[in-house]
Design a protein around this motif. Structure first.
Motif, PDB file in Angstrom:
ATOM      1  N   PHE A  52      37.779  35.963  33.092  1.00 29.53           N
ATOM      2  CA  PHE A  52      38.995  37.215  33.506  1.00 29.53           C
ATOM      3  C   PHE A  52      40.143  36.988  32.497  1.00 29.53           C
ATOM      4  O   PHE A  52      40.973  36.890  31.888  1.00 29.53           O
ATOM      5  N   VAL A  58      43.820  40.955  38.309  1.00 30.66           N
ATOM      6  CA  VAL A  58      43.274  39.392  38.883  1.00 30.66           C
ATOM      7  C   VAL A  58      44.221  38.312  39.245  1.00 30.66           C
ATOM      8  O   VAL A  58      44.168  37.093  40.161  1.00 30.66           O
ATOM      9  N   ALA A  68      38.538  35.559  41.870  1.00 29.84           N
ATOM     10  CA  ALA A  68      38.203  37.012  40.946  1.00 29.84           C
ATOM     11  C   ALA A  68      36.572  36.940  40.959  1.00 29.84           C
ATOM     12  O   ALA A  68      36.259  38.203  41.119  1.00 29.84           O
ATOM     13  N   GLU A  69      36.543  35.807  40.897  1.00 26.66           N
ATOM     14  CA  GLU A  69      34.668  35.409  41.021  1.00 26.66           C
ATOM     15  C   GLU A  69      34.033  35.877  42.218  1.00 26.66           C
ATOM     16  O   GLU A  69      32.970  36.583  42.296  1.00 26.66           O
ATOM     17  N   TYR A  72      36.588  39.904  42.726  1.00 27.96           N
ATOM     18  CA  TYR A  72      37.300  40.879  41.699  1.00 27.96           C
ATOM     19  C   TYR A  72      36.206  42.117  41.186  1.00 27.96           C
ATOM     20  O   TYR A  72      35.378  42.024  40.621  1.00 27.96           O
TER      21      TYR A  72
END
Ligand SMILES: [Zn+2]
Length: 392
Positions: A52, A58, A68-69, A72
């Motif tokens: 990212f 993030v 985030a995976e 986000y």
């Protein structure tokens, strides 16, 4: 027990020749951060998930323990939620800067830090000309939004990463590229003749020549903060995307008069509101200060040191306000914004935690090198930071 995280956006840095090879955190006079490091425990934190971009969205999601995976979708939707925009499931919300492009080059990603009032006028003119699927929403200063109905998303570039570069190769690609290109072209036409820009030029200020849509996404779904950690929580930040994260996580957003998201922000007011929120019953406050990051983007060592010292001053006030009471406090940035680079990096950042039950380590001051060398926590992954902080 009360809990506070003081987050100085982008305050970690590299060693600078101008200050004898010290980092701004090492050079700045920070007795209160140093006290937290000395009496508490330090460590390094990997805030940005692999693969990212190290954006504040993030990175702060990471600090708050959201991966985030998993959650986000982009910066745009977080800011939209914060602004109270009712995003439909099919809406794509893009962050939409007012920028200055001169001779095809990204001259200023903030259009001279254009005022919110001027931005609102420009967006009013723009909305009269945009296609029916598109709508602009004015926000704070150059930070605005563009929502595309039935949007598909696009690969975009943050404008602060291409300062001084030709924009042609960085325009949105894929998915919504056609409608975004159309909106940008309309903004160029509308802004060229706008009274707002004529006035800015007459006053020697940088005009906004166009919009720059980026980081679009659909509304994210975050696990409720209270259910995740078992504490009531509030967010203090002048920045929409932080407040958007807070709204999505079910945290209270605490509005502070005088908080600008820039170098002139009212540090004391933020600390006063944080203290009051905790004394009034909230368990946890996340106090975010944007100023060190803005100084980093400007490449100004002087402003960065000043921002860090001001932040340190109000940390002192928070510590004084809880003298003799149980307070756990953490200080950290979300990511480095090295002034030599003028943008973010994904490197691990130093953190310090002080409070009841925290065993001190050998760190004497709060700095990148000290936390890396002697930090008792070693290196943590972002998802474990607040669990470590709360002790659960
Ligand atoms: Zn940041």
């Amino acid at each position: 027990m009360k809990y506070i995280v003081v987050l100085g956006d982008g305050m970690a840095d590299w060693k600078c020749d101008e200050i004898d090879g010290k980092t701004p955190l090492e050079f700045a006079n920070t007795p209160n951060m140093d006290r937290i490091a000395e009496r508490g425990r330090c460590g390094m934190l990997k805030t940005v998930s692999q693969g990212f971009d190290p954006g504040s969205d993030v990175a702060n999601l990471g600090v708050l323990g959201y991966r985030a995976e998993e959650c986000y979708t982009g910066r745009g939707p977080l800011e939209a939620v914060s602004m109270g925009i009712d995003l439909k499931p099919a809406d794509l919300a893009y962050r939409c800067n007012l920028v200055n492009v001169t001779d095809g080059v990204m001259n200023d990603f903030s259009a001279g830090h254009i005022s919110s009032a001027e931005g609102a006028l420009l967006f009013k003119e723009l909305n009269e000309k945009l296609p029916a699927r598109a709508r602009g929403y004015p926000g704070v200063s150059y930070r605005n939004l563009l929502v595309i109905g039935d949007g598909k998303g696009a690969t975009t570039k943050p404008p602060h990463d291409i300062t001084g570069e030709k924009i042609a190769e960085y325009v949105p690609k894929g998915g919504d590229e056609d409608i975004l290109a159309e909106c940008v072209a309309i903004s160029r036409e509308v802004f060229k003749d706008s009274p707002v820009n004529k006035k800015r030029i007459a006053e020697g200020k940088t005009p906004a020549t166009q919009i720059w849509p980026w980081s679009g996404g659909k509304k994210p779904v975050l696990e409720n903060f209270r259910e995740k950690y078992g504490v009531t929580a509030g967010m203090i930040s002048a920045v929409d995307l932080l407040n958007g994260i807070a709204v999505c996580a079910g945290m209270k957003t605490i509005k502070v008069p005088g908080a600008t998201g820039y170098l002139d922000t009212d540090y004391k007011a933020k600390a006063d509101y944080a203290v009051k929120a905790l004394k009034d019953g909230l368990d946890f406050v996340y106090m975010h200060v944007e100023a060190p990051d803005e100084a980093g983007h400007l490449g100004s060592l002087k402003e960065k040191v000043l921002a860090i010292e001001r932040l340190d001053g109000v940390i002192g006030e928070i510590l004084d306000a809880f003298e003799g009471e149980d307070l756990k406090i953490a200080v950290l940035p979300d990511h480095p914004t090295p002034i030599a680079l003028k943008t973010h990096t994904a490197d691990p950042i130093p953190f310090a935690i002080m409070g009841p039950g925290i065993e001190p380590d050998n760190c004497q001051v709060y700095s990148e090198a000290e936390a890396a060398a002697y930090g008792g926590y070693g290196q943590l992954n972002a998802k474990d930071f607040l669990r470590t902080f709360f002790g659960n």
